[in-house]
Write a protein that holds these residues in place. Structure first.
Motif, short mmCIF file in Angstrom:
data_model
loop_
_atom_site.label_atom_id
_atom_site.label_comp_id
_atom_site.label_asym_id
_atom_site.label_seq_id
_atom_site.Cartn_x
_atom_site.Cartn_y
_atom_site.Cartn_z
N ALA A 40 -2.59 6.15 -3.33
CA ALA A 40 -3.75 6.14 -2.43
C ALA A 40 -4.97 6.79 -3.06
O ALA A 40 -6.09 6.57 -2.59
CB ALA A 40 -3.39 6.83 -1.12
N ILE A 47 -0.74 3.24 3.79
CA ILE A 47 -1.45 4.25 2.99
C ILE A 47 -0.99 5.65 3.38
O ILE A 47 -0.78 6.52 2.53
CB ILE A 47 -2.97 4.11 3.18
CG1 ILE A 47 -3.45 2.76 2.65
CG2 ILE A 47 -3.71 5.25 2.48
CD1 ILE A 47 -4.91 2.47 2.95
N LEU A 107 0.82 -1.22 0.00
CA LEU A 107 0.00 0.00 0.00
C LEU A 107 0.85 1.26 0.00
O LEU A 107 0.39 2.32 -0.46
CB LEU A 107 -0.93 -0.01 1.21
CG LEU A 107 -2.02 -1.09 1.15
CD1 LEU A 107 -2.80 -1.16 2.45
CD2 LEU A 107 -2.96 -0.83 -0.02
N ALA A 153 -1.63 -1.66 7.59
CA ALA A 153 -2.09 -1.31 6.24
C ALA A 153 -2.42 0.19 6.16
O ALA A 153 -2.05 0.87 5.18
CB ALA A 153 -3.31 -2.15 5.86
#
Length: 414
Positions: free
Chosen positions: A98, A389, A93, A385
């Motif tokens: 994003a 991001i 990620l 996670a």
């Protein structure tokens, strides 16, 4: 809506001839994400918290595992699996734009609602505790954690889409209330009051930052507090927690009906730790006195074994996480990413400080875990996670020209 564009940095210049454009497919060129100073520092803070979490978790859970006829490292090994999966999610990620989540906001929200409802289906109670219905796949998946992520992506998406209309009550605010309200109702039915409150707080913070009228914000805040008060009055579980909190605050002795009450024993743990603590794995609370010592009250073990210095260090680490996250939000590439960064940062820091507040009796027991530290693979995976991001939001895409382009994840590739 709040204007985030004024504080956005200028695009990073490509390390090649100015005549080449991003759309050209040139031999020997590649794109990569260059992390800002804040993003790099956030990675270090996160790594430190995860390392401390694994160490404290082993100390807090070893005796519990042995009492269950398991190896002493049972829980820490399971948590290590969560760390490995979370690290993979973090890396992936951090290298995915994003901004793509904006198009996925509705699918993520719909999946969250389906998973939250699925826990009530017949045969889905395996892995749940005390009659609650919070888990799927035998306890491996907690839908309410995934729903937090849905709130953090869906709410900014709709805020950006509505723009100035968010200041209206009907077409502006009500869609947020209806959708997030559905998640809140499902959380209350599990029951998981702390998660339901978290959804409300996240929505309120994002609406406030996103430009909603203060009058509407206060109106729904009052209504929300009234509903929580009604739920607390009729729910004996919540009422007992509040009464215990008040009782511990009025006396230095344990509640006579429950000498092992979590709130009281947490104060004993932190108090006995003193300045420097009793030493790693030398604490007494994990010997059965403090229920869920490796989960809801792992902060108490930090205070007992590492003392005031250890607990203050963890507090400072989360404060630094918050400071870095909000700086990343200020420099975000778009209004959507700015709102997402604010939500991601607030979620982690808010949860941590509520947990620490419960540990030292500033707040009644809420059942919120300490991010990166408490046992719980779903929460750990999600938090890592979300941090990935946040790191991507704190990075800028750049193009590297020439056959000597290197991978940024390998030595010398920065």
């Amino acid at each position: 809506m709040t204007d985030f564009t004024a504080s956005m940095p200028a695009p990073v210049a490509s390390s090649g001839p100015a005549t080449h454009t991003r759309g050209q497919n040139l031999a020997g060129t590649r794109e990569r994400w260059r992390m800002s100073l804040e993003a790099r520092a956030l990675v270090l803070v996160t790594a430190a918290l995860v390392a401390v979490g694994l160490a404290v978790l082993y100390s807090a859970s070893a005796l519990q595992a042995v009492s269950e006829n398991r190896a002493g490292h049972y829980y820490v090994l399971r948590q290590a699996v969560g760390v490995a999966l979370g690290a993979i999610a973090f890396v992936v990620l951090a290298k995915v734009d994003a901004e793509r989540f904006k198009a996925l906001a509705w699918p993520i929200m719909i999946v969250s609602l389906i998973l939250m409802a699925a826990v009530f289906l017949p045969g889905m109670n395996r892995g749940n505790i005390g009659g609650s219905r919070r888990y799927l796949l035998g306890g491996s998946l907690q839908p309410s954690e995934f729903a937090k992520f849905a709130v953090l992506i869906w709410t900014p998406m709709l805020l950006v889409k509505k723009g100035e209309r968010v200041r209206e009550l009907g077409k502006g605010i009500m869609p947020f209330v209806v959708v997030i309200g559905a998640l809140v109702v499902l959380a209350l039915l599990e029951p998981d009051i702390s998660v339901a409150i978290t959804y409300c707080v996240l929505m309120a913070v994002l609406l406030f930052v996103g430009g909603a009228r203060l009058a509407h914000f206060m109106l729904f805040g009052v209504v929300g507090l009234m509903l929580i008060g009604v739920e607390a009055a009729r729910n004996p579980y919540i009422r007992n927690r509040v009464q215990t909190y008040l009782a511990v605050g009025q006396s230095t002795e344990a509640p006579p009906d429950n000498p092992r009450d979590q709130q009281y024993q947490s104060l004993v743990a932190v108090g006995s730790g003193g300045l420097l603590g009793v030493g790693f794995s030398q604490g007494n609370q994990q010997r059965g006195w403090l229920p869920l010592a490796f989960n809801d009250f792992i902060g108490s073990i930090v205070g007992e074994e590492l003392g005031f210095v250890g607990l203050a260090g963890v507090t400072v680490a989360f404060a630094l996480y918050g400071w870095l996250g909000f700086r990343i939000a200020r420099q975000a590439r778009s209004p959507f990413l700015a709102l997402v960064a604010i939500g991601l940062t607030f979620t982690t820091v808010f949860t941590a400080f509520v947990h620490l507040g419960v540990v030292i009796r500033l707040l009644p027991n809420t059942g919120l875990t300490l991010p990166f530290v408490s046992y719980g693979r779903s929460n750990l995976l999600l938090t890592l996670a979300m941090t990935g991001i946040l790191v991507n939001i704190g990075s800028q895409r750049e193009r590297v020209y020439g056959v000597t382009a290197t991978d940024p994840l390998t030595p010398g590739g920065a």
